[in-house]
Design a protein around this motif. Structure first.
Motif, PDB file in Angstrom:
ATOM      1  N   LYS A   1       0.824  -1.209   0.000  1.00  0.00           N
ATOM      2  CA  LYS A   1       0.000   0.000   0.000  1.00  0.00           C
ATOM      3  C   LYS A   1       0.860   1.262   0.000  1.00  0.00           C
ATOM      4  O   LYS A   1       0.343   2.374   0.073  1.00  0.00           O
TER       5      LYS A   1
ATOM      6  N   LYS B   1      -2.622  -4.925  11.216  1.00  0.00           N
ATOM      7  CA  LYS B   1      -3.694  -4.999  10.222  1.00  0.00           C
ATOM      8  C   LYS B   1      -4.797  -3.992  10.521  1.00  0.00           C
ATOM      9  O   LYS B   1      -5.397  -3.418   9.600  1.00  0.00           O
ATOM     10  N   GLN B   2      -5.050  -3.756  11.797  1.00  0.00           N
ATOM     11  CA  GLN B   2      -6.111  -2.818  12.162  1.00  0.00           C
ATOM     12  C   GLN B   2      -5.674  -1.360  12.005  1.00  0.00           C
ATOM     13  O   GLN B   2      -6.413  -0.535  11.479  1.00  0.00           O
TER      14      GLN B   2
ATOM     15  N   ARG C   1      -5.574   0.844   8.586  1.00  0.00           N
ATOM     16  CA  ARG C   1      -6.801   1.443   8.064  1.00  0.00           C
ATOM     17  C   ARG C   1      -6.917   2.916   8.442  1.00  0.00           C
ATOM     18  O   ARG C   1      -7.637   3.671   7.779  1.00  0.00           O
ATOM     19  N   SER C   2      -6.264   3.317   9.498  1.00  0.00           N
ATOM     20  CA  SER C   2      -6.401   4.702   9.963  1.00  0.00           C
ATOM     21  C   SER C   2      -5.768   5.701   9.001  1.00  0.00           C
ATOM     22  O   SER C   2      -6.047   6.902   9.084  1.00  0.00           O
TER      23      SER C   2
ATOM     24  N   GLN D   1      -6.538   6.057   6.125  1.00  0.00           N
ATOM     25  CA  GLN D   1      -7.671   6.584   5.352  1.00  0.00           C
ATOM     26  C   GLN D   1      -8.298   7.793   6.045  1.00  0.00           C
ATOM     27  O   GLN D   1      -9.028   8.563   5.420  1.00  0.00           O
TER      28      GLN D   1
ATOM     29  N   SER E   1      -8.405   1.072   0.154  1.00  0.00           N
ATOM     30  CA  SER E   1      -8.487   0.620   1.534  1.00  0.00           C
ATOM     31  C   SER E   1      -7.733  -0.684   1.705  1.00  0.00           C
ATOM     32  O   SER E   1      -7.446  -1.381   0.745  1.00  0.00           O
ATOM     33  N   TYR E   2      -7.435  -0.984   2.969  1.00  0.00           N
ATOM     34  CA  TYR E   2      -6.679  -2.206   3.269  1.00  0.00           C
ATOM     35  C   TYR E   2      -7.552  -3.416   3.105  1.00  0.00           C
ATOM     36  O   TYR E   2      -8.678  -3.411   3.546  1.00  0.00           O
TER      37      TYR E   2
END
Length: 249
Positions: free
Chosen positions: A33, A218-219, A222-223, A225, A248-249
């Protein structure tokens, strides 16, 4: 690159009691990403041997196109700043290498250039290191085995924010901990460029629990974004940051 943004995750951990998803595979997915995963493994100051768990530190960083260091807690502050800068330089040099290949029509190493051209390339890399937009998500391992290292972590984060403020380029940072009560990760500080806000984070950095490193990575990715868009945020000099983020992831 002048209007682009370098994105990094900075994971601070002692590598112990890891469980759940494979953090190496997750780190590789994050790198795809365009986000580098840097990892600092923290030793106790009286520790003479590197724990087996910390061997994973290098693997996570390598798969995440990042930088890794294993250090004693008393030099953590200096290391956080060094790792962030080295990872930023690594990203910029990769961009410059691609540009050189396009100019010369083939793969070109910096060492192959004439001395005067090589010097100019280095100056460009150094200048970009000070001016390029930077987003850093700090992910702190607050598992039980990190309990005696939390004061060093707090000091390191404080000094790191001061170093960001010394740059001429725009910067934004956020801070997360893992694990947290009844959840894998907890946001301690949302994306900001206000250095004064970091002081409110320190009382919240309490240690305890296991170390679900892969799930945490992994969580939090997402931030990225949620970083404020260019028309929402301006720094003190009123320069707009290009903080757009893709898929997005």
């Amino acid at each position: 690159m002048n209007s682009g943004t370098i994105r990094q995750i900075l994971l601070i951990t002692d590598g112990c009691s890891n469980q759940g998803e494979d953090p190496i595979k997750v780190s590789s997915m994050i790198a795809q990403k365009g986000i580098a995963v840097n990892v600092i493994g923290v030793l106790d100051d009286d520790q003479t041997e590197e724990p087996v768990g910390l061997t994973e530190v290098n693997d996570i960083a390598n798969s995440g196109n990042g930088i890794s260091r294993i250090v004693y807690a008393d030099v953590l502050s200096e290391t956080v700043q060094t790792v962030t800068r080295q990872a930023m330089t690594q990203t910029i040099q990769g961009f410059v290498s691609k540009e050189l290949s396009q100019i010369f029509g083939k793969e070109t190493n910096e060492e192959d250039l004439p001395p005067e051209t090589r010097g100019e390339v280095q100056r460009v890399v150094e200048d970009l290191g000070e001016t390029v937009n930077l987003q850093v998500l700090v992910l702190v391992d607050t598992s039980a085995s990190m309990q005696h290292k939390m004061e060093a972590v707090k000091d390191a984060i404080d000094d790191f924010i001061l170093s960001l403020q010394a740059r001429t380029g725009n910067h934004y940072y956020s801070i997360y901990q893992f694990p947290a009560r009844n959840q894998v990760v907890k946001e301690l500080l949302p994306w900001t460029n206000d250095g004064k806000r970091v002081a409110k984070v320190f009382p919240k950095l309490a240690a305890g629990g296991i170390t679900p490193t892969g799930a945490a990575l992994k969580q939090v990715v997402r931030s990225f974004q949620d970083v404020p868009s260019a028309n929402e945020w301006r720094d003190d000099s009123d320069d707009i940051i290009d903080s757009s983020y893709g898929s997005s992831y």
